[in-house]
Design an enzyme around this catalytic site. Structure first.
Site, mmCIF file in Angstrom:
data_model
loop_
_atom_site.group_PDB
_atom_site.id
_atom_site.type_symbol
_atom_site.label_atom_id
_atom_site.label_comp_id
_atom_site.label_asym_id
_atom_site.label_seq_id
_atom_site.Cartn_x
_atom_site.Cartn_y
_atom_site.Cartn_z
ATOM 1 N N ASP A 1 -7.896 21.475 -10.213
ATOM 2 C CA ASP A 1 -8.185 20.286 -11.111
ATOM 3 C C ASP A 1 -7.645 20.679 -12.374
ATOM 4 O O ASP A 1 -8.212 21.199 -13.219
ATOM 5 C CB ASP A 1 -9.625 20.103 -10.985
ATOM 6 N N TYR B 1 -16.111 20.650 -11.480
ATOM 7 C CA TYR B 1 -16.590 19.238 -11.703
ATOM 8 C C TYR B 1 -17.723 18.631 -10.960
ATOM 9 O O TYR B 1 -17.609 19.055 -9.706
ATOM 10 C CB TYR B 1 -15.454 18.187 -11.748
ATOM 11 N N ARG C 1 0.758 -1.216 -0.001
ATOM 12 C CA ARG C 1 0.075 0.048 -0.019
ATOM 13 C C ARG C 1 1.005 1.344 0.002
ATOM 14 O O ARG C 1 0.192 2.346 -0.380
ATOM 15 C CB ARG C 1 -0.958 -0.090 1.304
HETATM 16 C C1 LIG Z 1 -13.353 12.909 -15.140
HETATM 17 C C2 LIG Z 1 -13.028 14.086 -14.178
HETATM 18 C C3 LIG Z 1 -12.811 13.796 -12.719
HETATM 19 C C4 LIG Z 1 -13.088 12.541 -12.155
HETATM 20 O O1 LIG Z 1 -12.149 11.536 -12.766
HETATM 21 P P1 LIG Z 1 -12.522 10.040 -12.510
HETATM 22 O O2 LIG Z 1 -11.417 9.286 -12.727
HETATM 23 O O3 LIG Z 1 -13.808 9.652 -13.601
HETATM 24 O O4 LIG Z 1 -13.025 9.811 -11.070
HETATM 25 C C5 LIG Z 1 -12.400 15.009 -12.238
HETATM 26 N N1 LIG Z 1 -12.390 16.258 -12.685
HETATM 27 C C6 LIG Z 1 -12.379 16.458 -14.173
HETATM 28 C C7 LIG Z 1 -12.341 17.795 -14.521
HETATM 29 C C8 LIG Z 1 -12.950 15.156 -14.750
HETATM 30 O O5 LIG Z 1 -13.190 15.705 -16.098
#
Ligand SMILES: *Cc1c(COP(=O)(O)O)cnc(C)c1O
Length: 398
Positions: free
Chosen positions: A189, A117, A62
């Site tokens: 993000d 998101y 882990r």
């Molecule tokens: C798809 C996405 C996520 C989440 O990713 P997953 O791997 O589907 O959990 C987060 N932020 C943005 C901007 C995304 O497009």
């Protein structure tokens, strides 16, 4: 050619080169280019003394394996010198939740941009709320005006550039400068541009997350997330990863690393093809607006040009007013554009969206049905012909 300056220090390698070379340990890999896919939990200690001292490069599956180490080294090299560490998580959403849980405690307040998101909002409104952490939302175009939203207990500001689906461009350096003065951490993000086209950590961001499910993996075959942090935030992030028990399966770690090696060429192609398609769509009579910050007519273009070195293949369009049946006729006619969630793979996608119901700090009222497009690696001539057939069906049903 000698890549050294006059002092004999080698010039730093370009990001493009680091993506190819970082995290490779040929001797440890017995000559093979790639690391093994280490499926492992237990790590054996050779002696009791080693066990008592927790001596050894690895201690438990882990906490890391030769496969995760190779990926982390490559990601750190991609992020650049501001990056103190990268955590790996089993999805993009878990990267967001891990980053937030790393920095909040009961009684705190977090600010989230209104175009984040949607699952980020759900995590804040449901899980963080339950833990006694309050979330409020701000207009992504607020810039330094974020100052009036900061409270004494605001510990984090979450940004996303451009925003999911609607592609407004927040001024991250302006927001980050104010947040920093206030002592709040900035979480970005960075899934859309990846660190290749947006150097989050160099623009005042403390924690930069990616849904590596998208462009890092690049083939629509893994769920994966990464959390990159600067020196101020990495102790909190690494502690949260340890305490929450966050880790990812070895096959997905390997596929993320494999995707990363070709990120530069794939993204260059998504960038060029995406912009080509966006320009073509601006001239279509069925299209009211194209939401792509790389277009010089886009309201976010100046910020994009200043803070980003490229764009990915994801953007949206607003169609002329039309009944749902006309939009569905378009969706059912195109064949190269698949209908499905996620993006960042080699294939083109189209999905209708409407953010009106969950925005709270801004209004989403584009004046027509909206579609999000992902431009894959197909020929743009074929993609245009596919959309032309779709638009013909759209017009016939209007
Ligand atoms: C798809 C996405 C996520 C989440 O990713 P997953 O791997 O589907 O959990 C987060 N932020 C943005 C901007 C995304 O497009």
């Amino acid at each position: 050619m000698d890549a050294s300056d006059s002092s004999g220090t080698p010039a730093p390698l370009s990001t493009q080169t680091r993506l190819v070379t970082a995290g490779r340990d040929t001797a440890a890999q017995k000559g093979f280019v790639n690391p093994p896919v280490v499926h492992g939990s237990t790590v054996l200690y050779p002696t009791a003394a080693d066990l008592h001292a927790h001596r050894g490069e690895y201690s438990y599956g882990r906490h890391g394996t030769p496969t995760t180490k190779a990926l982390q080294q490559a990601l750190i090299a991609l992020e650049g010198p501001q990056c103190a560490g990268v955590g790996i998580t089993p999805s993009g959403v878990s990267a967001i939740s891990t980053a937030l849980l790393a920095v909040v405690k009961a009684g705190d307040h977090v600010l989230v941009c209104d175009n984040a998101y949607r699952p980020t909002r759900l995590f804040c409104d449901q899980m963080l709320n339950r833990l006694g952490v309050e979330t409020s939302y701000f207009d992504p175009l607020i810039g330094a005006g974020i100052a009036s939203h900061l409270r004494p207990n605001t510990v984090a500001v979450v940004v996303e550039a451009p925003g999911s689906q609607s592609f407004e461009m927040p001024d991250i350096p302006a927001i980050a400068a104010v947040a920093k003065q206030h002592g709040a951490l900035v979480i970005d993000d960075n899934t859309w541009a990846t660190p290749l086209y947006h150097r989050s950590l160099e623009q005042g961001v403390d924690i930069s997350i990616q849904a590596a499910t998208k462009y890092i993996g690049g083939h629509s075959d893994i769920m994966f997330g990464t959390v990159s942090a600067n020196a101020a935030a990495w102790p909190k992030v690494s502690e949260a990863i340890r305490l929450l028990g966050v880790c990812a399966g070895p096959d997905d770690v390997f596929l993320a690393l494999r995707g990363l090696r070709t990120l530069e060429v794939r993204l260059a192609r998504h960038y060029q093809a995406g912009l080509d398609m966006a320009r073509w769509l601006t001239a279509r009579p069925e299209v009211q607006r194209v939401l792509h910050p790389g277009l010089d007519t886009d309201p976010g273009h100046a910020i994009w040009k200043r803070d980003f070195t490229g764009a990915s293949g994801l953007f949206s369009i607003v169609l002329q007013p039309a009944p749902q049946a006309a939009v569905d006729a378009l969706l059912d006619t195109v064949s190269l554009f698949g209908m499905g969630y996620s993006w960042g793979g080699f294939e083109s996608l189209v999905i209708p969206f409407d953010c009106a119901s969950y925005r709270t700090a801004t209004q989403w009222n584009p004046g027509g049905p909206a579609l999000r497009l992902h431009i894959g690696l197909e020929s743009t001539d074929d993609l245009k012909a596919d959309l032309e057939r779709g638009f013909a069906a759209f017009n016939a049903a209007r």
